[in-house]
Design an enzyme around this catalytic site. Structure first.
Site, mmCIF file in Angstrom:
data_model
loop_
_atom_site.group_PDB
_atom_site.id
_atom_site.type_symbol
_atom_site.label_atom_id
_atom_site.label_comp_id
_atom_site.label_asym_id
_atom_site.label_seq_id
_atom_site.Cartn_x
_atom_site.Cartn_y
_atom_site.Cartn_z
ATOM 1 N N ASP A 64 45.425 -16.827 83.668
ATOM 2 C CA ASP A 64 45.542 -15.388 83.383
ATOM 3 C C ASP A 64 44.353 -14.555 83.865
ATOM 4 O OD1 ASP A 64 43.739 -16.471 81.616
ATOM 5 O OD2 ASP A 64 44.679 -15.701 79.797
ATOM 6 N N HIS A 65 43.206 -15.197 84.065
ATOM 7 C CA HIS A 65 42.010 -14.430 84.433
ATOM 8 C C HIS A 65 41.882 -14.233 85.946
ATOM 9 C CE1 HIS A 65 40.739 -15.031 80.329
ATOM 10 N NE2 HIS A 65 39.579 -14.435 80.543
ATOM 11 N N ASP A 119 37.711 -19.285 75.141
ATOM 12 C CA ASP A 119 37.691 -17.853 75.383
ATOM 13 C C ASP A 119 37.342 -17.190 74.058
ATOM 14 O OD1 ASP A 119 38.833 -15.718 77.562
ATOM 15 O OD2 ASP A 119 38.924 -15.026 75.484
ATOM 16 N N ARG A 379 35.965 -4.654 75.452
ATOM 17 C CA ARG A 379 34.547 -4.666 75.837
ATOM 18 C C ARG A 379 34.266 -3.557 76.824
ATOM 19 N NH1 ARG A 379 34.138 -11.175 76.113
ATOM 20 N NH2 ARG A 379 33.802 -11.360 73.875
ATOM 21 N N SER A 538 31.309 -13.001 75.773
ATOM 22 C CA SER A 538 32.184 -14.081 76.240
ATOM 23 C C SER A 538 31.738 -15.467 75.798
ATOM 24 C CB SER A 538 32.208 -14.009 77.760
ATOM 25 O OG SER A 538 32.528 -15.245 78.313
ATOM 26 N N ARG A 540 31.907 -17.879 77.928
ATOM 27 C CA ARG A 540 31.734 -18.588 79.197
ATOM 28 C C ARG A 540 30.535 -19.534 79.163
ATOM 29 N NH1 ARG A 540 30.789 -12.806 82.050
ATOM 30 N NH2 ARG A 540 32.791 -12.602 81.006
#
Ligand code: MIC
Ligand code: SF4
Length: 648
Positions: A64-65, A119, A379, A538, A540
């Site tokens: 999706d990203h 996520d 964000r 995030s 990440r």
């Protein structure tokens, strides 16, 4: 004493530790999810663990990203993830099926269960009564392998909702009000639990908007009870069998409580550049805007888009406004197509984007220079949109649509009568874009194809005895992972190539950082100095993997955001805080930090460690975290534990 809902779910899942506030507990994880920007690393790590089949009840890999495929890299990642999923027992959500959190809510969220996802907005599914937590990719890999997920037993903050939202005031305004109240640090170490009469007035998609942005509070999770509204939602998704009622005990005691009267709320906007910089839309009315983006995992449900469509029907986006809409899932997009609302949106001039994260992660739609962009996202950190000097405001779909039409910031309540929209009794369900994993018998035949951009990830070495590291960077409060490891269309394709992506580490703050860090790496490594809430945003893991690759040994700051601190530990980078905050002012870039016998100090669990003979730095690693740091990261630690177990 009555228990809160969060405590009940946590306690029912503890497999290691005691249910004591502030102590570390290991939880059994029922479900996991990954997305493609963190997924490749998570699956490389999962493969490195040598486990054949996932051991969870359900694991899903979403694409999706990274859907703007400007080169082969993203498509190669998608193919790799699809292969791993098929081989190891994971459902694969193909590109086009939608944003992980929206699809997971629609198709898989189950009250009373635990979910971790690579996520930070994984808590979205808390809107359906689950304990859903954002985590680093490696933590998700471990959970897929059947390992526990560790959290600090959180404080539970109860938010009592009273009354009912007024017309054109929405769930987004509720969470913006909470952000105003608690700030971006207010949720750290806490779970936010909603209760009270007002809860009943909110549908699951509305609740999910609220739990989604609990991530912006820094909260471990946010949760709503599972009640009749949850039952209605699951039934409408054809999943009535997944429904079970869950709520706090009568008389449950929260560590802290707040009350919000929904009927007193008004449309709100988070102003640049922080989700807690909240003002009333009324105060901004008349400000000229350049762009409106509707979508993201916060506000892209069918009900959200129908509310926007009702405002846009028969109108045209103002000439100065570039309007784009990204429906959250194939289900949403298809339902808009079926009922004709898609045509209303197209007629209004909206640029319809695919069902994916899109502009939220800077994958296209960057605003014009200095542009004012209204987004229904979560964000608005500086530069995240892809335009450094853009001014991004976070608003509800109603405010976004009203402003798109008028061309200036507009309070949707000024629009006269627009019909609202209730959640439908039946959603269109078709899981044809979810690929089922192969059965164990034939999984061996699945070929996993690694494109040339998929490179091995760096693994740390066991902790050395002494440290002498250069201070290669000093930053202030609330540094986000978007500062540490920027995203956007140019950099995201490098997510599976740590050497290449490291060249962008911290460059938004200081273009010379990678070079300086590499120079220090040759001489004993580097250390980063930060302020409060270092690493917010995030999940990440790249924000730890890139510093690791660049030779960063430790981060010393006033306080950490939860997921990032965990990612540092998982990669063997030591997180330390200032015992005396005043010392922050005494250390500058170019200085060094030194400690002989650091390893012994960590081994013995010293609460404070004296560096350079003058700086007292706090070490609050738990017993397990200490072992991970000593081993040089979670992967080494997991391997060591497995070897010990195998050798009896
Ligand atoms: C985000 O919203 O920043 C992301 C992109 O979804 C991240 C994950 C990532 O960086 O891949 C998140 O929130 O965890
Ligand atoms: Fe995707 Fe944005 Fe949600 Fe992150 S916040 S998962 S980028 S839509």
């Amino acid at each position: 004493m009555g228990l809160t809902l969060a405590e009940k779910i946590i306690n029912a899942h503890i497999v290691d530790g005691e249910p004591l506030k502030g102590s570390e507990v290991g939880l059994k994880i029922d479900q996991t999810l990954t997305q493609d920007a963190t997924g490749t690393m998570a699956y490389l790590q999962f493969e490195a663990m040598g486990i054949k089949r996932v051991k969870t009840e359900l694991s899903v890999a979403y694409i999706d990203h990274n859907t703007l495929q400007t080169g082969f890299e993203n498509a190669d990642d998608h193919r790799y993830i699809g292969g791993v999923a098929k081989k190891h027992g994971i459902y694969f959500s193909r590109p086009g099926n939608g944003i992980c959190h929206q699809v997971h809510l629609e198709r898989f969220a189950k009250p009373g269960k635990t979910l971790i996802g690579s996520d930070s907005h994984t808590p979205t599914c808390g809107g359906c009564g689950m304990l859903a937590i954002g985590a680093g990719g490696l933590d998700v890999a471990v959970a897929m392998g059947g390992g526990a997920y560790y959290i600090t037993y959180p404080e539970i903050v109860g938010i009592e909702l009273k009354g009912k939202l007024r017309d054109r005031v929405s769930a987004k305004d509720v969470i913006l009000a909470v952000l105003k109240l608690l700030t971006v640090k207010g949720g750290v170490g806490r779970v936010i639990e909603y209760f009270g009469e007002g809860v009943k007035t909110l549908s699951v998609p509305e609740r999910a908007t609220i739990t989604n942005m609990g991530a912006e509070l820094g909260a471990t999770a946010s949760i709503f009870p599972s009640d009749e509204a949850t039952g209605r939602f699951l039934k409408a998704q054809g999943r009535e069998g997944d429904y079970a009622e869950f709520s706090a005990d009568p008389g449950a005691v929260y560590d802290k409580t707040y009350a919000i009267d929904l009927s007193e709320l008004v449309p709100l906007a988070a102003c640049p550049h922080s989700p807690d910089n909240v003002k009333e839309v009324k105060e901004l009315s008349g400000v000229k805007i350049n762009q409106v983006c509707i979508g993201s995992c916060t506000n892209s449900s069918f009900t959200d888009l129908m509310k926007a469509a009702r405002v846009l029907k028969g109108k045209t986006a103002a000439e100065n406004v570039d309007l784009s809409i990204a429906p959250g899932s194939k289900q949403v997009l298809n339902m808009l197509a079926r009922n004709g609302a898609l045509s209303d949106l197209i007629t209004s001039g909206a640029r319809i984007l695919e069902s994916a994260c899109g502009p939220c992660i800077g994958m296209g739609q960057s605003p014009c220079s200095g542009g004012v962009s209204l987004r229904t996202f979560n964000r608005n950190f500086e530069g995240r949109s892809g335009t450094k000097d853009a001014l991004v405001y976070l608003v509800s779909p109603e405010t976004a649509a009203a402003s798109a039409v008028s061309g200036v910031f507009t309070d949707p309540r000024t629009l006269g009568e627009t019909p609202g929209f209730e959640m439908p009794e039946r959603f269109m369900t078709d899981d044809n874009m979810l690929v089922e994993p192969r059965g164990e018998e034939s999984a061996g035949d699945v070929e996993i194809i690694r494109g040339p951009n998929i490179k091995p990830f760096p693994v740390n070495r066991p902790l050395e005895n002494d440290i002498r590291a250069d201070v290669v960077l000093k930053v202030g409060d609330n540094v986000t992972t978007d500062h540490i490891m920027p995203a956007g269309a140019k950099i995201l394709p490098l997510r599976s190539n740590i050497p290449a992506i490291s060249e962008y580490c911290f460059t938004a703050v200081d273009p010379d950082f990678p070079e300086r860090a590499k120079a220090a790496k040759g001489k004993g490594g580097g250390v980063i100095i930060g302020g409060h809430n270092y690493g917010q945003g995030s999940s990440r893991e790249h924000a730890a993997l890139a510093p690791l690759y660049l030779g960063i040994k430790a981060v010393v700051c006033k306080s950490f955001a939860r997921i990032h601190r965990q990612n540092l530990i998982n990669n063997g980078i030591i997180p330390l805080t200032f015992a005396n905050e005043g010392d922050y002012d005494k250390i500058e870039r170019g200085d060094f930090l030194q400690k002989h016998g650091l390893k012994q100090e960590i081994e013995k669990g010293a609460g404070e460690i004296l560096f350079n003979g003058v700086y007292k730095l706090r070490n609050d690693l738990s017993g397990r975290e200490k072992e991970i740091i000593l081993a040089g990261g979670l992967l080494n630690f997991t391997k060591e534990t497995k070897e010990r177990r195998d050798n009896g």
